[in-house]
Scaffold this motif. Sequence first.
Motif, mmCIF file in Angstrom:
data_model
loop_
_atom_site.group_PDB
_atom_site.id
_atom_site.type_symbol
_atom_site.label_atom_id
_atom_site.label_comp_id
_atom_site.label_asym_id
_atom_site.label_seq_id
_atom_site.Cartn_x
_atom_site.Cartn_y
_atom_site.Cartn_z
ATOM 1 N N ASP A 260 32.478 53.828 55.535
ATOM 2 C CA ASP A 260 31.854 52.366 55.116
ATOM 3 C C ASP A 260 30.567 52.551 56.277
ATOM 4 O O ASP A 260 30.172 52.756 57.949
ATOM 5 C CB ASP A 260 32.572 51.430 55.609
ATOM 6 C CG ASP A 260 32.304 50.321 55.113
ATOM 7 O OD1 ASP A 260 31.414 50.589 54.167
ATOM 8 O OD2 ASP A 260 32.892 49.132 55.790
ATOM 9 N N THR B 280 32.031 53.615 59.611
ATOM 10 C CA THR B 280 33.647 52.961 60.397
ATOM 11 C C THR B 280 34.341 53.804 59.336
ATOM 12 O O THR B 280 33.624 54.633 58.044
ATOM 13 C CB THR B 280 34.258 52.134 59.910
ATOM 14 O OG1 THR B 280 34.158 51.319 58.825
ATOM 15 C CG2 THR B 280 33.943 51.259 61.516
ATOM 16 N N ASN C 50 37.719 53.625 57.637
ATOM 17 C CA ASN C 50 38.775 52.852 56.412
ATOM 18 C C ASN C 50 40.026 53.752 55.880
ATOM 19 O O ASN C 50 39.476 54.533 54.828
ATOM 20 C CB ASN C 50 38.051 51.902 55.917
ATOM 21 C CG ASN C 50 37.226 51.150 56.766
ATOM 22 O OD1 ASN C 50 36.992 49.713 56.856
ATOM 23 N ND2 ASN C 50 35.830 51.739 56.313
ATOM 24 N N GLY D 78 45.879 48.838 57.840
ATOM 25 C CA GLY D 78 44.566 49.097 57.537
ATOM 26 C C GLY D 78 44.481 49.378 59.152
ATOM 27 O O GLY D 78 45.039 49.329 60.019
ATOM 28 N N VAL E 30 40.718 51.223 60.486
ATOM 29 C CA VAL E 30 39.371 51.060 60.865
ATOM 30 C C VAL E 30 38.649 51.295 62.190
ATOM 31 O O VAL E 30 39.132 51.391 63.540
ATOM 32 C CB VAL E 30 39.009 49.778 60.792
ATOM 33 C CG1 VAL E 30 37.136 50.043 60.669
ATOM 34 C CG2 VAL E 30 39.327 48.917 60.217
ATOM 35 N N SER F 8 32.889 47.323 57.943
ATOM 36 C CA SER F 8 34.453 46.839 58.109
ATOM 37 C C SER F 8 34.197 45.991 60.014
ATOM 38 O O SER F 8 35.274 45.434 59.844
ATOM 39 C CB SER F 8 35.110 47.501 57.517
ATOM 40 O OG SER F 8 35.679 48.686 58.655
ATOM 41 N N ALA G 276 40.956 47.499 54.612
ATOM 42 C CA ALA G 276 41.001 47.719 55.849
ATOM 43 C C ALA G 276 41.233 47.217 56.611
ATOM 44 O O ALA G 276 42.238 46.663 57.816
ATOM 45 C CB ALA G 276 41.152 49.234 56.281
ATOM 46 N N GLY G 277 39.923 46.410 56.491
ATOM 47 C CA GLY G 277 39.345 45.950 57.662
ATOM 48 C C GLY G 277 40.077 44.140 56.837
ATOM 49 O O GLY G 277 40.564 42.585 58.266
#
Length: 269
Positions: free
Chosen positions: A91, A104, A106, A118, A120, A193, A220-221
């Motif tokens: 990401d 990141t 994710n 999640g 990150v 994220s 995920a975030g």
Amino acid sequence: MTLASPALLDGLILAAIEAGREILDVYAQPIAVSRKADASPVTEADERAEAVILAALARLAPDVPVVAEESVAAGRIPATGERFFLVDPLDGTKEFIAGNGEFTVNIGLIEHGVPVMGVVYAPAQGRLFAGGPDGACTAEVVDGRAGPRRSIVVRALPPSGVTVVGSRSHGSDSMASFLQAFAVERFISAGSSLKFCLIAAGEADFYPRFGRTMEWDTAAGDAVLRAAGGLMTRTDGTAFLYGKRNQAEDCDFANPHFLAAGHPSLIRT
């Protein structure tokens, strides 16, 4: 019964770190960029990281479908039921290409439309964030190994004004207009994220988003933020859910605009 467990979280963390190694290997070299059908950039790092994550998830949870960004771009879209993974292997590809380190890995687990776990990982910064039923945490990653995990929670609303985090690559006049109703003390520009994670770690308070995102960009975030005590809603304050298919107004897995916050009073409708 939830699939989320400490053992699964450990596996997702290891998968994210392994994917980060692949990304950093490409990051250290001249980066070749190609374009997907929607004109968004993609690199060898995206593809190598996704391959690592897909292999790991096949070992960890072989019966759970995986919706991964590059696979979807190639037309490989599984059926999704009450439980599935959302993966964005890289990401912030624009940040990756620019060389600023704000990209990141994710991996998010969705159950009944809600992100319940999640991870990150920002490999260039060595920062890892994770969240699940037992709360949220962060750890430093050095030489491919995660150090001790430190619990994180969102902070109380500051009396002097809020810290807003927004996209480095996707600014919005709509967000600037929206924020006029708030006492904003500080604005932080960040890629990928990481914006969710800054709120989860108590380093920021609010992330309004009036630009387009996909579910793998946020899952995920969002999971980390919720595990840290924060929340994420649509801009009208209604629930923000995942697994959106057959949308009349947009393609599968496209997100509406949203508000991500550490404190519920920031969600004003």
